[in-house]
Design an enzyme around this catalytic site. Structure first.
Site, mmCIF file in Angstrom:
data_model
loop_
_atom_site.group_PDB
_atom_site.id
_atom_site.type_symbol
_atom_site.label_atom_id
_atom_site.label_comp_id
_atom_site.label_asym_id
_atom_site.label_seq_id
_atom_site.Cartn_x
_atom_site.Cartn_y
_atom_site.Cartn_z
ATOM 1 N N LEU A 61 16.126 24.902 15.243
ATOM 2 C CA LEU A 61 15.838 23.364 14.707
ATOM 3 C C LEU A 61 15.253 22.563 15.614
ATOM 4 O O LEU A 61 15.116 21.330 15.629
ATOM 5 C CB LEU A 61 17.235 22.723 13.965
ATOM 6 C CG LEU A 61 17.929 23.732 13.264
ATOM 7 C CD1 LEU A 61 19.290 22.853 12.721
ATOM 8 C CD2 LEU A 61 17.098 23.998 11.936
ATOM 9 N N CYS A 62 14.443 23.073 16.892
ATOM 10 C CA CYS A 62 13.864 22.276 17.680
ATOM 11 C C CYS A 62 12.505 22.127 17.364
ATOM 12 O O CYS A 62 11.646 23.000 16.896
ATOM 13 C CB CYS A 62 14.114 22.904 18.955
ATOM 14 S SG CYS A 62 13.788 21.725 20.538
ATOM 15 N N HIS A 63 11.715 20.765 17.425
ATOM 16 C CA HIS A 63 10.441 20.673 17.126
ATOM 17 C C HIS A 63 9.653 21.144 18.168
ATOM 18 O O HIS A 63 9.781 20.778 19.506
ATOM 19 C CB HIS A 63 10.076 19.059 16.853
ATOM 20 C CG HIS A 63 10.934 18.678 15.643
ATOM 21 N ND1 HIS A 63 11.876 18.069 15.577
ATOM 22 C CD2 HIS A 63 10.352 18.389 14.547
ATOM 23 C CE1 HIS A 63 12.428 17.773 14.450
ATOM 24 N NE2 HIS A 63 11.267 18.013 13.610
ATOM 25 N N MET A 97 16.258 19.184 25.022
ATOM 26 C CA MET A 97 16.493 20.523 24.935
ATOM 27 C C MET A 97 15.862 21.134 25.844
ATOM 28 O O MET A 97 15.965 22.364 26.413
ATOM 29 C CB MET A 97 16.406 20.822 23.403
ATOM 30 C CG MET A 97 17.415 20.079 22.424
ATOM 31 S SD MET A 97 19.153 20.206 23.100
ATOM 32 C CE MET A 97 19.481 21.900 23.405
ATOM 33 N N GLU A 98 14.304 20.786 25.834
ATOM 34 C CA GLU A 98 13.391 21.530 26.845
ATOM 35 C C GLU A 98 13.892 21.852 28.385
ATOM 36 O O GLU A 98 13.806 22.627 28.892
ATOM 37 C CB GLU A 98 12.010 20.950 26.744
ATOM 38 C CG GLU A 98 11.234 21.138 25.570
ATOM 39 C CD GLU A 98 11.911 20.455 24.251
ATOM 40 O OE1 GLU A 98 11.367 20.823 23.077
ATOM 41 O OE2 GLU A 98 12.721 19.586 24.456
ATOM 42 N N ASP A 112 20.047 37.239 37.221
ATOM 43 C CA ASP A 112 19.574 38.802 37.090
ATOM 44 C C ASP A 112 18.963 39.450 38.271
ATOM 45 O O ASP A 112 19.131 40.478 38.456
ATOM 46 C CB ASP A 112 18.266 38.539 35.969
ATOM 47 C CG ASP A 112 17.593 40.014 35.643
ATOM 48 O OD1 ASP A 112 18.132 40.798 35.380
ATOM 49 O OD2 ASP A 112 16.370 40.212 36.058
#
Length: 305
Positions: A61-63, A97-98, A112
C-alpha cells in the site's frame, strides 16, 4: 491504497535507524570491511539505497515516489552497528517507509554477510524506528494555532436565485472550518459588481483576516469578480493564484481559464476561487497551508510581535 491526488507536492525527508548486534570479532570484520562476500559496509549501503528506491514494490500500500537522494551511514559501537538511513523526495506523501525499509535492508545485509562467522543466537537486528521526518502537513500546518475570522462570498446568480445548490462555496466553508477559521461569514451574492464590491468592503472594514470569493473568475460575460477585487488590492500576492493554477493544470487543462487574483486589501488577505466545486477544492488543497501561514504572520505583525 490511499488517494493522494489532491495533496500538493512538497520537499520531504525522513531519517530512520536500526541496529545490528554482533560479537566483537564480527564487528571488527565490519570495521575492516573484510568478509568472504566482500565489504559488508559497502554492500549494506547499496542494499539500503536500492531498498529505498523500491519500497513501493515491497510494501503493498506504499505509493511510488521519485527518490531524489538516499544515503545509509554506519557507526560501529561496542556491541552493535548503528545504522541510519536518510531519504529525500519532492512528492505528495512522505518517505518514512522508504527510510525504514532502507535501514532494515542494510541491517539484513550485514546479517547475511556476517552469519558465517557467528552462531545464530549471537546475531540480532533491533530498535528499528523513525528518527525524524520533514515536509508535508507536519512541517507545513494546515490548521491555525488559534481561531481567526474569515468571510466567504459565493458569487453566482443561479445560486443566489435558488436555482442551483452551492457545492463550491460550502466546500470552502467546510475546509476553512476544519482549518480553525471561526467565525466564518458566509454569503451568497448574484453576479453584480456593486453587491460584490460592497460585501468585500464590508469584510475589510470589519477586519476579517481572510476573504475568499468563490466564482466569477472565468471568461463569461458576467464573470466580473476579478475586475471588482483587483482594483482594491493594496499588496498583490500573485504567487498564491499562480500556485493554484499550477496545481489545477496537473489535474485538468481547464484550470488555466481561471483569472483569479490575490493580495491584501488593507489588512485582509483576499483570494478569488473558481466557482466549480472541483476548482474550489483544488484551489483550497493547493493554498491552505499558505493561507494559514500568511494570515498568522500578518496577525503577528498587526500585534507588533
Amino acid at each position: 491504497m490511499k488517494n493522494v491526488g489532491m495533496k500538493p507536492d512538497s520537499l520531504r525527508s525522513a531519517v530512520a535507524a536500526a541496529r545490528f548486534y554482533a560479537p566483537p570479532h564480527c564487528l571488527q570484520r565490519i570495521a575492516s570491511r573484510d568478509t568472504e562476500k566482500g565489504d559488508p559496509q559497502a554492500s549494506a549501503r547499496i542494499a539500503g539505497i536500492l531498498a529505498a528506491k523500491r519500497t513501493d514494490e515491497l510494501l503493498p500500500l506504499c505509493h511510488p515516489l521519485p527518490i531524489h537522494a538516499a544515503e545509509v551511514h554506519f557507526a560501529i559501537e561496542a556491541d552493535h552497528v548503528a545504522i541510519e538511513a536518510e531519504v529525500h523526495t519532492i512528492g505528495p506523501t512522505g518517505v518514512e517507509m522508504e527510510a525504514l525499509t532502507a535501514a532494515s535492508m542494510a541491517a539484513l545485509t550485514l546479517y547475511d554477510m556476517l552469519k558465517p562467522y557467528a552462531e545464530p543466537e549471537e546475531l540480532r537486528i533491533g530498535d528499528t524506528h523513525l528518527l525524524e521526518k520533514q515536509g508535508g502537513k507536519s512541517h507545513y500546518p494546515r490548521h491555525l494555532k488559534s481561531p481567526l475570522a474569515a468571510t466567504v462570498l459565493m458569487v453566482s446568480t443561479p445560486v443566489a436565485n435558488g436555482h442551483k445548490p452551492d457545492a463550491a462555496g460550502q466546500s470552502v466553508v467546510d475546509a476553512l472550518g476544519k482549518a480553525g477559521f471561526e467565525p466564518i461569514d458566509y454569503r451568497v451574492l448574484p453576479d453584480d459588481i456593486e453587491q460584490v464590491g460592497d460585501a468585500v468592503d464590508e469584510a475589510v472594514s470589519t477586519g476579517a483576516p481572510l476573504i475568499v470569493t468563490v466564482g466569477g473568475t472565468g471568461i463569461g460575460p458576467k464573470d466580473k469578480v476579478v475586475e471588482t477585487v483587483e482594483p482594491r488590492i493594496t499588496t498583490p500576492m500573485p504567487g498564491l493564484m499562480e500556485a493554484a493554477r499550477a496545481f489545477g493544470t496537473k489535474r485538468t487543462p481547464y484550470a488555466v481559464m481561471s483569472r483569479g487574483v490575490s493580495g491584501f486589501i488593507g489588512s485582509s488577505l483576499a483570494v478569488t476561487f473558481p466557482g466549480s466545486r472541483g476548482g474550489a477544492e483544488e484551489t483550497m488543497a493547493a493554498l491552505l497551508p499558505s493561507l494559514v501561514h500568511i494570515v498568522e504572520i500578518h496577525q503577528r505583525f498587526a500585534r507588533g510581535a
